[in-house]
Design an enzyme around this catalytic site. Structure first.
Site, PDB file in Angstrom:
ATOM      1  N   TYR A   1      -0.991  -8.171  -4.306  1.00  0.00           N
ATOM      2  CA  TYR A   1       0.036  -7.231  -4.754  1.00  0.00           C
ATOM      3  C   TYR A   1       0.023  -5.873  -4.039  1.00  0.00           C
ATOM      4  O   TYR A   1       0.860  -5.022  -4.339  1.00  0.00           O
ATOM      5  CB  TYR A   1      -0.078  -7.010  -6.273  1.00  0.00           C
ATOM      6  CG  TYR A   1      -1.446  -6.581  -6.761  1.00  0.00           C
ATOM      7  CD1 TYR A   1      -1.858  -5.264  -6.678  1.00  0.00           C
ATOM      8  CD2 TYR A   1      -2.325  -7.508  -7.324  1.00  0.00           C
ATOM      9  CE1 TYR A   1      -3.107  -4.873  -7.135  1.00  0.00           C
ATOM     10  CE2 TYR A   1      -3.572  -7.136  -7.787  1.00  0.00           C
ATOM     11  CZ  TYR A   1      -3.956  -5.811  -7.698  1.00  0.00           C
ATOM     12  OH  TYR A   1      -5.202  -5.434  -8.144  1.00  0.00           O
TER      13      TYR A   1
ATOM     14  N   ARG B   1      -8.323   2.986  -6.482  1.00  0.00           N
ATOM     15  CA  ARG B   1      -9.262   1.889  -6.703  1.00  0.00           C
ATOM     16  C   ARG B   1      -9.357   1.071  -5.421  1.00  0.00           C
ATOM     17  O   ARG B   1      -8.469   0.308  -5.077  1.00  0.00           O
ATOM     18  CB  ARG B   1      -8.743   1.012  -7.846  1.00  0.00           C
ATOM     19  CG  ARG B   1      -9.739   0.005  -8.375  1.00  0.00           C
ATOM     20  CD  ARG B   1      -9.027  -1.000  -9.267  1.00  0.00           C
ATOM     21  NE  ARG B   1      -8.268  -1.963  -8.482  1.00  0.00           N
ATOM     22  CZ  ARG B   1      -7.093  -2.485  -8.851  1.00  0.00           C
ATOM     23  NH1 ARG B   1      -6.516  -2.095  -9.960  1.00  0.00           N
ATOM     24  NH2 ARG B   1      -6.495  -3.364  -8.093  1.00  0.00           N
TER      25      ARG B   1
ATOM     26  N   HIS C   1      -9.357  -4.883  -9.541  1.00  0.00           N
ATOM     27  CA  HIS C   1      -9.419  -4.371 -10.911  1.00  0.00           C
ATOM     28  C   HIS C   1     -10.708  -4.840 -11.580  1.00  0.00           C
ATOM     29  O   HIS C   1     -11.448  -4.062 -12.171  1.00  0.00           O
ATOM     30  CB  HIS C   1      -8.208  -4.856 -11.696  1.00  0.00           C
ATOM     31  CG  HIS C   1      -8.254  -4.531 -13.144  1.00  0.00           C
ATOM     32  ND1 HIS C   1      -8.133  -3.248 -13.616  1.00  0.00           N
ATOM     33  CD2 HIS C   1      -8.420  -5.322 -14.228  1.00  0.00           C
ATOM     34  CE1 HIS C   1      -8.225  -3.261 -14.935  1.00  0.00           C
ATOM     35  NE2 HIS C   1      -8.401  -4.506 -15.335  1.00  0.00           N
TER      36      HIS C   1
END
Length: 398
Positions: free
Chosen positions: A303, A290, A294
């Site tokens: 992160y 990805r 998100h």
């Protein structure tokens, strides 16, 4: 008659034996985890065709692909990315409340989407914009829900493409039940369910695996492993490669290069044919990444490292196929320029349609709650109407 357990019949081992056995088990587990998972790849990140004995079976499923077909797959990916980028921009401009981008996952979706027959049925999550494109769903129909003007409606039976599912993992059960019905009807069509690596940890998915195996349902579980379940990496979600989970339920699992559109097309065709022949379910793990957040409410810089994304950008599915098309002479610069203009036209059209979407009737929320009406709903409707009228009275007073 009392049946003694196997554990009870075995003699006790000394603590030293237990420690030795434990160390042996840990060593065996570590060895199993360190083994390189098998990956089906037909096109390298540099755009070169891969022909090995290991992928020969899957290569046979794309032997019919012509230069025109390759250009079509490339167009699908470019147009899908352009639509997705426009939707992201619209959210940033306040035109959409939220958006779940597919950036980086185009090959997985287009490859699998183009493997489907018209009579196959799709159960998506909320990120399958590329599959929706392959099924002929108007891209702007996907945006009404994210704009908040409708419930994300289209007729699922017109394209055999179910409505987007927000509840994580539940669509795998829906797909399994639908596939059981397909089998009972005697049809030779197949069903495909899309979900992510994070969703694979949901109990619903495990139940779907078990039901589909027991009932030999004609369903393909297509997992897009994009490495991150929001902010949770795959190594914190599972101890074995995801595709190997299928073994525990008694059906095959395959890991495919999710940034290789040809490999995704081939493996999905293979899995769908298995389903149609009555050989039951298959788990396909599309190993991809990805590239973006998100959703637009997420900040991936919190992160994950920039170096990680940069490494995956070198495996970009669109650049990979472009390199192959140029090297093989199956496309020229004129083709790419024309496609660029076409994608810009799509972006403009999406902007215009979204901004022109009419606001829904404020009172429509109370309609169709019950088939025959309900006193409590009537009371709530009246209260809400009075609440809205109070604003009009204040405005008139000023």
């Amino acid at each position: 008659m009392t049946v003694e357990s196997t554990a009870a019949r075995k003699p006790r081992r000394s603590s030293g034996t237990k420690r030795a056995a434990g160390a042996s088990a840990r060593k065996a587990a570590a060895t199993a985890q360190s083994a390189e998972p098998q990956l089906v790849q037909l096109l390298t990140p540099e755009g070169d065709r891969v022909e090995t004995a290991e992928n020969a079976e899957f290569r046979s499923y794309v032997e019919d692909i012509t230069a025109e077909d390759l250009r079509g797959l490339y167009r699908d990916m470019v147009m899908t990315r352009r639509f997705d980028g426009e939707a992201t921009a619209l959210q940033r401009q306040g035109e959409l409340g939220l958006w779940a981008s597919l950036l980086g996952q185009e090959a997985a979706q287009i490859g699998s989407g183009r493997a489907l027959r018209d009579d196959d049925y799709v159960f998506p999550t909320y990120r399958e914009h590329g599959v929706a494109w392959c099924r002929g769903v108007d891209p702007t129909n996907l945006l009404g829900m994210f704009r908040g003007v409708n419930h994300g409606g289209w007729d699922p039976t017109s394209n055999n493409f179910h409505l987007y599912t927000i509840v994580i993992g539940s669509q795998t059960l829906h797909a399994t039940g639908y596939a059981m019905g397909v089998a009972k009807d005697g049809a030779d069509s197949a069903v495909i369910a899309y979900f992510g690596d994070g969703a694979s940890s949901q109990g619903d998915v495990m139940e779907a695996f078990n039901f589909s195996a027991v009932y030999n349902s004609p369903v393909v579980f297509f997992c897009q492993n994009n490495q991150w379940a929001i902010s949770e990496p795959t190594e914190r979600q599972m101890r074995v490669p995801l595709y190997q989970r299928a073994q525990g339920f008694g059906f095959p699992g395959v890991r495919v290069d999710g940034n290789d559109v040809l490999a995704c097309l081939a493996v999905t065709r293979w899995a769908l044919e298995r389903a149609r022949r009555g050989e039951g379910p298959t788990l396909v793990e599309a190993f991809t990444y990805r590239m973006g957040a998100h959703t637009t409410s997420d900040d991936p810089t919190k992160y994950r490292r920039d170096e990680e994304r940069a490494a995956w950008e070198d495996k970009d599915p669109i650049l990979r196929l472009k390199a192959h098309l140029l090297a093989s002479g199956d496309a020229d610069e004129a083709f790419f320029e024309q496609l660029e203009a076409e994608s810009e036209a799509l972006g403009k059209s999406v902007r215009e349609v979204v901004r022109a979407m009419p606001d829904p009737d404020t009172m429509a929320i109370f309609e169709n709650v019950y088939a025959d009406g309900h006193a409590l709903v009537d009371e709530e409707r009246a209260q809400f109407a009075a609440y809205l009228a109070s604003f009009e009275s204040e405005a008139e007073g000023h």
